[in-house]
Design a protein around this motif. Structure first.
Motif, PDB file in Angstrom:
ATOM      1  N   MET A 244      24.078   6.204 -45.981  1.00 23.24           N
ATOM      2  CA  MET A 244      23.141   4.748 -46.827  1.00 23.24           C
ATOM      3  C   MET A 244      22.251   4.368 -45.601  1.00 23.24           C
ATOM      4  O   MET A 244      22.469   4.224 -44.338  1.00 23.24           O
ATOM      5  CB  MET A 244      23.911   3.720 -46.965  1.00 23.24           C
ATOM      6  N   SER A 245      21.070   3.887 -45.787  1.00 21.75           N
ATOM      7  CA  SER A 245      20.400   3.866 -45.199  1.00 21.75           C
ATOM      8  C   SER A 245      19.844   2.360 -44.637  1.00 21.75           C
ATOM      9  O   SER A 245      20.628   1.378 -45.460  1.00 21.75           O
ATOM     10  CB  SER A 245      18.614   3.885 -45.899  1.00 21.75           C
ATOM     11  N   LEU A 246      19.434   1.664 -43.523  1.00 20.13           N
ATOM     12  CA  LEU A 246      19.567   0.171 -43.519  1.00 20.13           C
ATOM     13  C   LEU A 246      19.179  -0.658 -44.747  1.00 20.13           C
ATOM     14  O   LEU A 246      19.516  -1.923 -44.857  1.00 20.13           O
ATOM     15  CB  LEU A 246      18.274   0.201 -42.299  1.00 20.13           C
ATOM     16  N   THR A 247      18.149  -0.143 -45.549  1.00 25.06           N
ATOM     17  CA  THR A 247      17.205  -0.797 -46.018  1.00 25.06           C
ATOM     18  C   THR A 247      18.491  -1.130 -47.073  1.00 25.06           C
ATOM     19  O   THR A 247      18.684  -1.769 -48.146  1.00 25.06           O
ATOM     20  CB  THR A 247      16.199  -0.509 -46.938  1.00 25.06           C
ATOM     21  N   SER A 248      19.165   0.372 -47.787  1.00 21.69           N
ATOM     22  CA  SER A 248      20.289  -0.106 -48.170  1.00 21.69           C
ATOM     23  C   SER A 248      21.498  -1.292 -48.170  1.00 21.69           C
ATOM     24  O   SER A 248      21.252  -0.959 -49.117  1.00 21.69           O
ATOM     25  CB  SER A 248      20.465   1.076 -49.019  1.00 21.69           C
ATOM     26  N   LEU A 249      21.429  -0.869 -47.293  1.00 27.19           N
ATOM     27  CA  LEU A 249      22.435  -1.942 -46.556  1.00 27.19           C
ATOM     28  C   LEU A 249      21.993  -3.059 -47.046  1.00 27.19           C
ATOM     29  O   LEU A 249      22.983  -3.830 -46.864  1.00 27.19           O
ATOM     30  CB  LEU A 249      23.305  -0.982 -45.419  1.00 27.19           C
ATOM     31  N   LYS A 250      21.328  -3.662 -46.309  1.00 31.58           N
ATOM     32  CA  LYS A 250      20.711  -4.662 -46.567  1.00 31.58           C
ATOM     33  C   LYS A 250      20.359  -5.071 -48.047  1.00 31.58           C
ATOM     34  O   LYS A 250      21.020  -6.307 -48.571  1.00 31.58           O
ATOM     35  CB  LYS A 250      18.846  -4.924 -45.884  1.00 31.58           C
ATOM     36  N   LEU A 251      19.817  -4.131 -48.884  1.00 31.55           N
ATOM     37  CA  LEU A 251      19.780  -4.320 -50.207  1.00 31.55           C
ATOM     38  C   LEU A 251      20.867  -5.190 -51.132  1.00 31.55           C
ATOM     39  O   LEU A 251      21.320  -5.508 -51.517  1.00 31.55           O
ATOM     40  CB  LEU A 251      18.891  -3.472 -51.127  1.00 31.55           C
TER      41      LEU A 251
ATOM     42  N   GLN B 124      16.849   0.851 -55.791  1.00 28.80           N
ATOM     43  CA  GLN B 124      16.793   1.445 -54.297  1.00 28.80           C
ATOM     44  C   GLN B 124      16.810   3.510 -54.845  1.00 28.80           C
ATOM     45  O   GLN B 124      15.763   3.976 -53.640  1.00 28.80           O
ATOM     46  CB  GLN B 124      18.055   1.250 -53.449  1.00 28.80           C
ATOM     47  N   LEU B 125      17.058   3.299 -55.988  1.00 26.43           N
ATOM     48  CA  LEU B 125      16.881   4.796 -55.961  1.00 26.43           C
ATOM     49  C   LEU B 125      15.221   5.368 -56.066  1.00 26.43           C
ATOM     50  O   LEU B 125      14.827   6.174 -56.010  1.00 26.43           O
ATOM     51  CB  LEU B 125      18.003   5.518 -57.489  1.00 26.43           C
ATOM     52  N   GLU B 126      14.998   4.888 -56.519  1.00 28.86           N
ATOM     53  CA  GLU B 126      13.176   4.412 -57.541  1.00 28.86           C
ATOM     54  C   GLU B 126      12.271   4.725 -56.753  1.00 28.86           C
ATOM     55  O   GLU B 126      11.517   5.055 -56.354  1.00 28.86           O
ATOM     56  CB  GLU B 126      13.239   3.290 -58.628  1.00 28.86           C
ATOM     57  N   THR B 127      11.869   4.425 -55.230  1.00 26.48           N
ATOM     58  CA  THR B 127      11.837   3.917 -53.993  1.00 26.48           C
ATOM     59  C   THR B 127      12.056   5.659 -53.972  1.00 26.48           C
ATOM     60  O   THR B 127      11.012   5.738 -53.090  1.00 26.48           O
ATOM     61  CB  THR B 127      12.257   3.597 -53.091  1.00 26.48           C
TER      62      THR B 127
ATOM     63  N   LEU C  56      18.791  13.223 -49.507  1.00 28.36           N
ATOM     64  CA  LEU C  56      19.397  13.544 -50.876  1.00 28.36           C
ATOM     65  C   LEU C  56      21.011  12.630 -50.945  1.00 28.36           C
ATOM     66  O   LEU C  56      21.592  12.819 -52.051  1.00 28.36           O
ATOM     67  CB  LEU C  56      19.618  14.749 -51.040  1.00 28.36           C
ATOM     68  N   ASP C  57      21.724  13.033 -50.347  1.00 31.75           N
ATOM     69  CA  ASP C  57      23.540  12.488 -50.317  1.00 31.75           C
ATOM     70  C   ASP C  57      23.426  10.837 -50.406  1.00 31.75           C
ATOM     71  O   ASP C  57      24.183  10.822 -51.377  1.00 31.75           O
ATOM     72  CB  ASP C  57      24.075  13.064 -48.661  1.00 31.75           C
ATOM     73  N   ALA C  58      22.261  10.776 -49.842  1.00 35.92           N
ATOM     74  CA  ALA C  58      22.635   9.062 -50.555  1.00 35.92           C
ATOM     75  C   ALA C  58      22.409   8.654 -50.942  1.00 35.92           C
ATOM     76  O   ALA C  58      22.949   7.922 -52.307  1.00 35.92           O
ATOM     77  CB  ALA C  58      22.309   8.357 -49.045  1.00 35.92           C
ATOM     78  N   SER C  59      21.065   9.628 -51.948  1.00 31.78           N
ATOM     79  CA  SER C  59      20.319   8.973 -53.413  1.00 31.78           C
ATOM     80  C   SER C  59      22.060   9.829 -53.847  1.00 31.78           C
ATOM     81  O   SER C  59      22.362   8.744 -55.900  1.00 31.78           O
ATOM     82  CB  SER C  59      19.293  10.325 -54.171  1.00 31.78           C
ATOM     83  N   LEU C  60      22.984  10.485 -53.818  1.00 27.31           N
ATOM     84  CA  LEU C  60      23.923  11.078 -54.325  1.00 27.31           C
ATOM     85  C   LEU C  60      24.712  10.187 -54.851  1.00 27.31           C
ATOM     86  O   LEU C  60      25.356   9.674 -55.753  1.00 27.31           O
ATOM     87  CB  LEU C  60      24.599  12.485 -54.032  1.00 27.31           C
TER      88      LEU C  60
END
Length: 90
Positions: A1-8, A35-38, A43-47
């Motif tokens: 999971m990305s940093l942006t995703s963690l913050k979200l 988040q997915l739309e960005t 690919l792994d995080a999106s899945l």
């Protein structure tokens, strides 16, 4: 999971702590979709997030189905059990 995703996710968790189950799940699902739309994740995080979104979608559908059954029971005047409360968990 990305940093942006963690913050979200952290921000969403703070704002949904007080919400009922359906609204909390829906808010998390909406955040995942955004988040997915960005398209910024791997690919792994999106899945992983997509799988969580499917879980949340199913949870929301189950809650809505129970609510629909409750409303139908309340509106069915010919059904004697409509006078008794429906178990919200069941």
């Amino acid at each position: 999971m990305s940093l942006t995703s963690l913050k979200l996710h952290a921000q969403m968790a703070k704002t949904t702590d007080e919400l009922p189950k359906f609204e909390k799940a829906l808010a998390e699902l909406e955040a995942l979709v955004a988040q997915l739309e960005t398209g910024e994740q791997s690919l792994d995080a999106s899945l992983t997030e997509f799988k969580r979104g499917v879980e949340l979608s199913r949870q929301c559908q189950e809650i809505l189905e129970r609510a629909r059954q409750s409303v139908e029971q309340l509106l069915d005047q010919d059904d004697e059990s409509s006078a008794t409360p429906l178990d919200p968990d069941g």
